[in-house]
Design a protein around this motif. Structure first.
Motif, PDB file in Angstrom:
ATOM      1  N   ASP A  86       3.907  -1.734  -4.417  1.00 58.14           N
ATOM      2  CA  ASP A  86       5.300  -1.982  -4.035  1.00 58.14           C
ATOM      3  C   ASP A  86       6.041  -0.688  -3.734  1.00 58.14           C
ATOM      4  OD1 ASP A  86       4.989  -4.673  -4.301  1.00 58.14           O
ATOM      5  OD2 ASP A  86       6.256  -4.911  -6.064  1.00 58.14           O
ATOM      6  N   ASP A  87       5.711   0.383  -4.452  1.00 55.93           N
ATOM      7  CA  ASP A  87       6.418   1.649  -4.293  1.00 55.93           C
ATOM      8  C   ASP A  87       5.981   2.438  -3.063  1.00 55.93           C
ATOM      9  OD1 ASP A  87       7.876   1.229  -6.600  1.00 55.93           O
ATOM     10  OD2 ASP A  87       6.545   2.405  -7.885  1.00 55.93           O
ATOM     11  N   LEU A  88       4.874   2.065  -2.446  1.00 53.99           N
ATOM     12  CA  LEU A  88       4.335   2.832  -1.319  1.00 53.99           C
ATOM     13  C   LEU A  88       5.330   2.905  -0.161  1.00 53.99           C
ATOM     14  CD1 LEU A  88       0.657   1.519  -1.243  1.00 53.99           C
ATOM     15  CD2 LEU A  88       1.390   3.831  -1.845  1.00 53.99           C
ATOM     16  N   PRO A  89       5.266   3.969   0.626  1.00 60.20           N
ATOM     17  CA  PRO A  89       6.187   4.114   1.761  1.00 60.20           C
ATOM     18  C   PRO A  89       6.160   2.931   2.729  1.00 60.20           C
ATOM     19  CG  PRO A  89       5.089   6.189   1.326  1.00 60.20           C
ATOM     20  CD  PRO A  89       4.444   5.177   0.423  1.00 60.20           C
ATOM     21  N   CYS A  90       5.014   2.288   2.878  1.00 58.16           N
ATOM     22  CA  CYS A  90       4.927   1.158   3.800  1.00 58.16           C
ATOM     23  C   CYS A  90       5.497  -0.124   3.212  1.00 58.16           C
ATOM     24  CB  CYS A  90       3.477   0.928   4.225  1.00 58.16           C
ATOM     25  SG  CYS A  90       2.369   0.486   2.874  1.00 58.16           S
ATOM     26  N   ASP A  92       8.203  -0.794  -0.358  1.00 57.57           N
ATOM     27  CA  ASP A  92       9.598  -0.567  -0.751  1.00 57.57           C
ATOM     28  C   ASP A  92      10.007   0.903  -0.683  1.00 57.57           C
ATOM     29  OD1 ASP A  92       9.837  -3.250  -1.137  1.00 57.57           O
ATOM     30  OD2 ASP A  92       9.647  -3.169  -3.315  1.00 57.57           O
ATOM     31  N   ASN A  93       9.015   1.804  -0.584  1.00 54.32           N
ATOM     32  CA  ASN A  93       9.267   3.242  -0.423  1.00 54.32           C
ATOM     33  C   ASN A  93      10.148   3.790  -1.542  1.00 54.32           C
ATOM     34  OD1 ASN A  93       9.029   5.752   0.816  1.00 54.32           O
ATOM     35  ND2 ASN A  93      10.800   5.423   2.133  1.00 54.32           N
ATOM     36  N   ASP A  94       9.709   3.570  -2.787  1.00 53.10           N
ATOM     37  CA  ASP A  94      10.438   4.068  -3.952  1.00 53.10           C
ATOM     38  C   ASP A  94       9.733   5.300  -4.520  1.00 53.10           C
ATOM     39  OD1 ASP A  94      12.560   2.250  -4.067  1.00 53.10           O
ATOM     40  OD2 ASP A  94      11.300   0.743  -5.030  1.00 53.10           O
ATOM     41  N   ASP A  95      10.520   6.328  -4.793  1.00 55.92           N
ATOM     42  CA  ASP A  95       9.952   7.587  -5.277  1.00 55.92           C
ATOM     43  C   ASP A  95       9.830   7.664  -6.791  1.00 55.92           C
ATOM     44  OD1 ASP A  95       9.760   8.409  -2.679  1.00 55.92           O
ATOM     45  OD2 ASP A  95      11.514   9.736  -2.747  1.00 55.92           O
ATOM     46  N   PHE A  96      10.503   6.750  -7.513  1.00 55.07           N
ATOM     47  CA  PHE A  96      10.478   6.806  -8.976  1.00 55.07           C
ATOM     48  C   PHE A  96      10.156   5.433  -9.555  1.00 55.07           C
ATOM     49  CE2 PHE A  96      12.962  10.502  -7.885  1.00 55.07           C
ATOM     50  CZ  PHE A  96      12.496  11.456  -8.778  1.00 55.07           C
ATOM     51  N   ARG A  97       9.465   5.457 -10.672  1.00 54.80           N
ATOM     52  CA  ARG A  97       9.114   4.241 -11.390  1.00 54.80           C
ATOM     53  C   ARG A  97       9.069   4.581 -12.876  1.00 54.80           C
ATOM     54  NH1 ARG A  97       9.007  -1.121 -10.626  1.00 54.80           N
ATOM     55  NH2 ARG A  97       8.304  -0.728  -8.480  1.00 54.80           N
ATOM     56  N   ARG A  98       9.854   3.855 -13.667  1.00 53.18           N
ATOM     57  CA  ARG A  98       9.873   4.045 -15.120  1.00 53.18           C
ATOM     58  C   ARG A  98      10.154   5.491 -15.512  1.00 53.18           C
ATOM     59  NH1 ARG A  98       4.615   0.161 -15.823  1.00 53.18           N
ATOM     60  NH2 ARG A  98       5.720  -1.800 -16.189  1.00 53.18           N
ATOM     61  N   GLY A  99      11.095   6.094 -14.807  1.00 54.77           N
ATOM     62  CA  GLY A  99      11.569   7.413 -15.185  1.00 54.77           C
ATOM     63  C   GLY A  99      10.691   8.575 -14.778  1.00 54.77           C
ATOM     64  N   SER A 102       6.787   8.025  -8.728  1.00 51.69           N
ATOM     65  CA  SER A 102       5.865   6.939  -8.416  1.00 51.69           C
ATOM     66  C   SER A 102       4.460   7.488  -8.227  1.00 51.69           C
ATOM     67  CB  SER A 102       6.310   6.221  -7.147  1.00 51.69           C
ATOM     68  OG  SER A 102       7.605   5.686  -7.296  1.00 51.69           O
ATOM     69  N   CYS A 103       3.483   6.610  -8.324  1.00 50.42           N
ATOM     70  CA  CYS A 103       2.090   7.051  -8.259  1.00 50.42           C
ATOM     71  C   CYS A 103       1.798   7.822  -6.981  1.00 50.42           C
ATOM     72  CB  CYS A 103       1.167   5.836  -8.378  1.00 50.42           C
ATOM     73  SG  CYS A 103      -0.585   6.242  -8.592  1.00 50.42           S
ATOM     74  N   HIS A 104       2.330   7.371  -5.854  1.00 49.10           N
ATOM     75  CA  HIS A 104       2.026   8.054  -4.589  1.00 49.10           C
ATOM     76  C   HIS A 104       2.712   9.412  -4.490  1.00 49.10           C
ATOM     77  CE1 HIS A 104       5.823   6.030  -3.451  1.00 49.10           C
ATOM     78  NE2 HIS A 104       5.979   7.019  -2.611  1.00 49.10           N
ATOM     79  N   LYS A 105       3.811   9.590  -5.231  1.00 44.26           N
ATOM     80  CA  LYS A 105       4.459  10.904  -5.261  1.00 44.26           C
ATOM     81  C   LYS A 105       3.679  11.876  -6.144  1.00 44.26           C
ATOM     82  CE  LYS A 105       7.694  11.676  -3.355  1.00 44.26           C
ATOM     83  NZ  LYS A 105       7.903  12.071  -1.940  1.00 44.26           N
ATOM     84  N   ALA A 106       3.041  11.345  -7.179  1.00 47.05           N
ATOM     85  CA  ALA A 106       2.316  12.197  -8.122  1.00 47.05           C
ATOM     86  C   ALA A 106       0.892  12.500  -7.660  1.00 47.05           C
ATOM     87  CB  ALA A 106       2.278  11.533  -9.501  1.00 47.05           C
ATOM     88  N   PHE A 107       0.273  11.547  -6.955  1.00 49.82           N
ATOM     89  CA  PHE A 107      -1.153  11.701  -6.626  1.00 49.82           C
ATOM     90  C   PHE A 107      -1.461  11.593  -5.139  1.00 49.82           C
ATOM     91  CE2 PHE A 107      -0.991  10.373 -11.027  1.00 49.82           C
ATOM     92  CZ  PHE A 107      -1.920  11.203 -11.639  1.00 49.82           C
ATOM     93  N   GLY A 108      -0.449  11.370  -4.327  1.00 54.38           N
ATOM     94  CA  GLY A 108      -0.689  11.195  -2.905  1.00 54.38           C
ATOM     95  C   GLY A 108      -0.866   9.734  -2.558  1.00 54.38           C
ATOM     96  N   ASN A 111      -4.629   8.197  -2.824  1.00 54.25           N
ATOM     97  CA  ASN A 111      -5.079   7.961  -4.194  1.00 54.25           C
ATOM     98  C   ASN A 111      -4.282   6.838  -4.863  1.00 54.25           C
ATOM     99  OD1 ASN A 111      -7.267   9.688  -4.567  1.00 54.25           O
ATOM    100  ND2 ASN A 111      -5.965  11.448  -5.005  1.00 54.25           N
ATOM    101  N   ALA A 112      -2.991   6.728  -4.533  1.00 60.10           N
ATOM    102  CA  ALA A 112      -2.191   5.642  -5.098  1.00 60.10           C
ATOM    103  C   ALA A 112      -2.685   4.288  -4.600  1.00 60.10           C
ATOM    104  CB  ALA A 112      -0.714   5.830  -4.739  1.00 60.10           C
ATOM    105  N   LEU A 113      -2.968   4.207  -3.322  1.00 63.69           N
ATOM    106  CA  LEU A 113      -3.499   2.967  -2.758  1.00 63.69           C
ATOM    107  C   LEU A 113      -4.802   2.578  -3.447  1.00 63.69           C
ATOM    108  CD1 LEU A 113      -3.230   0.808  -0.479  1.00 63.69           C
ATOM    109  CD2 LEU A 113      -4.650   2.319   0.918  1.00 63.69           C
ATOM    110  N   LEU A 114      -5.693   3.553  -3.617  1.00 64.76           N
ATOM    111  CA  LEU A 114      -6.978   3.290  -4.253  1.00 64.76           C
ATOM    112  C   LEU A 114      -6.820   2.992  -5.742  1.00 64.76           C
ATOM    113  CD1 LEU A 114      -9.084   6.037  -2.449  1.00 64.76           C
ATOM    114  CD2 LEU A 114      -9.205   3.559  -2.096  1.00 64.76           C
ATOM    115  N   ALA A 115      -5.855   3.629  -6.394  1.00 62.28           N
ATOM    116  CA  ALA A 115      -5.602   3.340  -7.814  1.00 62.28           C
ATOM    117  C   ALA A 115      -5.155   1.895  -7.985  1.00 62.28           C
ATOM    118  CB  ALA A 115      -4.546   4.296  -8.360  1.00 62.28           C
ATOM    119  N   GLY A 116      -4.286   1.423  -7.096  1.00 59.15           N
ATOM    120  CA  GLY A 116      -3.879   0.025  -7.152  1.00 59.15           C
ATOM    121  C   GLY A 116      -5.055  -0.898  -6.938  1.00 59.15           C
TER     122      GLY A 116
END
Length: 293
Positions: A86-90, A92-99, A102-108, A111-116
């Motif tokens: 949901d947070d991915l740029p394609c 909702d494009n959200d940069d933060f999650r739970r303070g 977001s995963c894609h901001k921290a790991f690219g 890697n976020a797509l694959l982690a999901g």
């Protein structure tokens, strides 16, 4: 702290321990980067409300605790996967999650797509390996698949994306919420019943409870997006307004949304009033109306 709050915390702690075991690695695997991203988004995150529903309805059904915990972990994995995507740029494009970022901001993004993807597939491996009868494992995988698929969360996300920038009806909004948020909560309640081979009366009560609970939870999300504290929420507020999304607040106003959330919580509480030892479920329902994150 009352005993129900303590129970929620204890369930969350046990769930976190079980999830950690599911993702424990040597740290030397060539794919360690994706494990790190999976752990980042899954471990020690949130109240574990979905796991709590699995475990509580499992207790009511005399489920094997270990088997119920496996299903609770599977639900939390699906939930974490959905948040990453949901947070991915394609999306909702959200940069933060739970303070935290977001995963894609921290790991690219890759890697976020694959982690999901990794969490989603691990969820089914975990459910299929639960210490439960084969028929229960099969039904659990079916229920979880339906909740995560186009008849559930994916379908809700499609409606959400297509609804940006335009007014939609209350009926379509209810459908969106029932799929994107409610489907996994209903699955969590059902999985607890499946773990203990609960009678039909408990199955029906669990489904009615989770349906009303899920809608109330999402309505309060709409309210918090307008009046909430970004620091407590762990993400920016006002994003729905910026994306011109239809919400319960845009349709009914703050007071109207609060009234409808309260009506759903009353419905949830009535649905389990005949169940024995229902105190935790009643408390959990009331908590929705007072939560600030």
């Amino acid at each position: 702290m009352n005993r129900f709050e303590q129970q929620l915390r204890d369930d969350a702690q046990r769930t976190n321990q079980a999830l950690y075991a599911c993702l424990k690695t040597s740290g030397r695997d060539p794919q360690e980067a994706v494990f790190q991203a999976m752990r980042y988004s899954l471990l020690d995150a949130g109240k574990r409300l979905r796991a709590a529903l699995v475990l509580e309805f499992g207790r009511m059904s005399d489920a094997d605790p270990e088997g119920a915990m496996s299903l609770a972990c599977a639900v939390e994995m699906v939930h974490a996967y959905s948040l990453i995507h949901d947070d991915l740029p394609c999306m909702d494009n959200d940069d933060f999650r739970r303070g935290k970022p977001s995963c894609h901001k921290a790991f690219g993004e890759a890697n976020a797509l694959l982690a999901g993807d990794g969490l989603l597939t691990l969820a089914f491996e975990t459910a299929a390996s639960a210490n439960l009868p084969e028929s229960a494992r099969l039904e659990a995988v079916r229920i979880l698949s339906q909740a995560a698929g186009v008849a559930g969360m994916i379908g809700g996300q499609v409606i959400d994306l297509e609804s940006e920038g335009r007014q939609i009806s209350a009926e379509l909004l209810d459908t969106l919420y029932a799929l994107k948020t409610g489907a996994l909560l209903r699955a969590a309640a059902a999985l607890g019943c499946i773990a203990g081979n609960a009678p039909q009366a408990i199955h029906s009560a669990a489904d009615a409870y989770a349906t009303a609970y899920g809608l109330a939870f999402q309505i309060t999300d709409d309210i918090l997006d307008v009046v909430g504290d970004a620091e407590k929420l762990g993400k920016p507020v006002g994003s729905d307004g910026e994306n011109r999304k239809t919400t319960y607040v845009t349709l009914f106003g703050i007071d109207g949304a609060r009234q409808r959330a309260a009506e759903q919580i009353q419905r949830a509480m009535r649905s389990v009033e005949q169940l024995p030892d229902n105190g935790f479920l009643l408390w959990l329902a009331e908590l929705v109306l007072t939560r600030d994150h």
